[in-house]
Design a protein around this motif. Sequence first.
Motif, PDB file in Angstrom:
ATOM      1  N   ARG A  74      -9.484  -2.684  -2.926  1.00  0.00           N
ATOM      2  CA  ARG A  74      -8.262  -2.053  -2.394  1.00  0.00           C
ATOM      3  C   ARG A  74      -7.305  -1.639  -3.513  1.00  0.00           C
ATOM      4  N   ARG A  75      -7.268  -2.401  -4.589  1.00  0.00           N
ATOM      5  CA  ARG A  75      -6.390  -2.067  -5.727  1.00  0.00           C
ATOM      6  C   ARG A  75      -6.990  -0.973  -6.597  1.00  0.00           C
ATOM      7  N   GLY A  76      -8.323  -0.864  -6.581  1.00  0.00           N
ATOM      8  CA  GLY A  76      -9.039   0.011  -7.506  1.00  0.00           C
ATOM      9  C   GLY A  76      -9.651  -0.845  -8.597  1.00  0.00           C
ATOM     10  N   VAL A  77     -10.811  -0.449  -9.056  1.00  0.00           N
ATOM     11  CA  VAL A  77     -11.504  -1.204 -10.097  1.00  0.00           C
ATOM     12  C   VAL A  77     -11.721  -0.314 -11.315  1.00  0.00           C
ATOM     13  N   VAL A  78     -11.956  -0.936 -12.434  1.00  0.00           N
ATOM     14  CA  VAL A  78     -12.216  -0.184 -13.664  1.00  0.00           C
ATOM     15  C   VAL A  78     -13.720  -0.011 -13.817  1.00  0.00           C
ATOM     16  N   LEU A  79     -14.149   1.251 -13.907  1.00  0.00           N
ATOM     17  CA  LEU A  79     -15.546   1.580 -14.138  1.00  0.00           C
ATOM     18  C   LEU A  79     -15.688   2.122 -15.556  1.00  0.00           C
ATOM     19  N   ASN A  80     -16.906   2.368 -15.994  1.00  0.00           N
ATOM     20  CA  ASN A  80     -17.083   2.860 -17.368  1.00  0.00           C
ATOM     21  C   ASN A  80     -16.456   4.231 -17.595  1.00  0.00           C
TER      22      ASN A  80
ATOM     23  N   LEU B  63     -13.042   6.323   0.277  1.00  0.00           N
ATOM     24  CA  LEU B  63     -12.713   6.912  -1.032  1.00  0.00           C
ATOM     25  C   LEU B  63     -12.019   8.252  -0.848  1.00  0.00           C
ATOM     26  N   ARG B  64     -11.177   8.589  -1.829  1.00  0.00           N
ATOM     27  CA  ARG B  64     -10.540   9.913  -1.869  1.00  0.00           C
ATOM     28  C   ARG B  64     -10.859  10.618  -3.189  1.00  0.00           C
ATOM     29  N   GLU B  65     -11.868  10.123  -3.850  1.00  0.00           N
ATOM     30  CA  GLU B  65     -12.357  10.778  -5.057  1.00  0.00           C
ATOM     31  C   GLU B  65     -13.872  10.810  -4.955  1.00  0.00           C
ATOM     32  N   GLY B  66     -14.524  11.529  -5.817  1.00  0.00           N
ATOM     33  CA  GLY B  66     -15.960  11.707  -5.635  1.00  0.00           C
ATOM     34  C   GLY B  66     -16.761  11.560  -6.910  1.00  0.00           C
ATOM     35  N   ARG B  67     -16.706  10.411  -7.515  1.00  0.00           N
ATOM     36  CA  ARG B  67     -17.483  10.199  -8.734  1.00  0.00           C
ATOM     37  C   ARG B  67     -18.942   9.894  -8.400  1.00  0.00           C
ATOM     38  N   ASN B  68     -19.800  10.130  -9.366  1.00  0.00           N
ATOM     39  CA  ASN B  68     -21.224   9.880  -9.201  1.00  0.00           C
ATOM     40  C   ASN B  68     -21.484   8.407  -8.890  1.00  0.00           C
ATOM     41  N   ARG B  69     -22.171   8.154  -7.782  1.00  0.00           N
ATOM     42  CA  ARG B  69     -22.576   6.810  -7.348  1.00  0.00           C
ATOM     43  C   ARG B  69     -21.402   5.822  -7.340  1.00  0.00           C
TER      44      ARG B  69
END
Length: 178
Positions: free
Chosen positions: A87-93, A133-139
Motif C-alpha cells: 500500500r505504501r509502495g515498494v522499492v524495485l530495482n 496499480l496505476r503504473e505499468g512496469r514490466n512484471r
Amino acid sequence: MLIALNKPYGVLCQFISDDGRPTLADYVRQKGVYAAGRLDHDSEGLLLLTDDGRLQHRLADPRHKQPKTYLVQVDGAIDDAALAALRRGVVLNDGPTLAAPAEHATEPDWLWPRDPPVRFRKSIPTSWLTLTLREGRNRQVRRMTAAVGFPTLRLIRVRIGDYALDGLAPGATRVLAR
C-alpha cells in the motif's frame, strides 16, 4: 470497437508467433484491433483490444493512470505487514513504485482451473490478495509481491478502469460499449 478478452495462461499478447505458441489470433476473430496494454504469457485475465488509436493510448499509456486490478495468488500466507508495504509502495530495482491498494482476498468461486495447474506444495500454504496499480512496469505485480517476501504463483487481471472481467470465460471475447 472495444473488445474484452479473458486471455488464457500461456497465450502471447500479440497476433503472430515465430515459434508456434498460442497468440491473440487464436481467440480474437475481429480484424484491425490491437491490444490496449499487455499481459505476460504467464498471466491471465482481462485484456482490452480496440481499433481506435486514441482509446488504445488512453487505456494503455501509464500517464493516464488507468487503475488495473489484479487477483494474485502468492506463495505463503501473506500478512498485514506485507500488504501495508504494498500500500505504501515498494522499492524495485528500477525505483520505487506508487502506492497500490492491496487487500486480503479469498479464492473466488468463479475461478477457472489453470492449465497447467499452479504447483502444489503440501507444507507451504498459498494466499490471495487484490492489488491495484496505476503504473505499468514490466512484471510489476510479480516483482512487488516478491519484494515483500511472497512470490506470485498466479496472476489474473480482473479490471481496467471501468471495464471488468465479469464472468467472461477463458478465451472468450465480448464487445463492449465505450
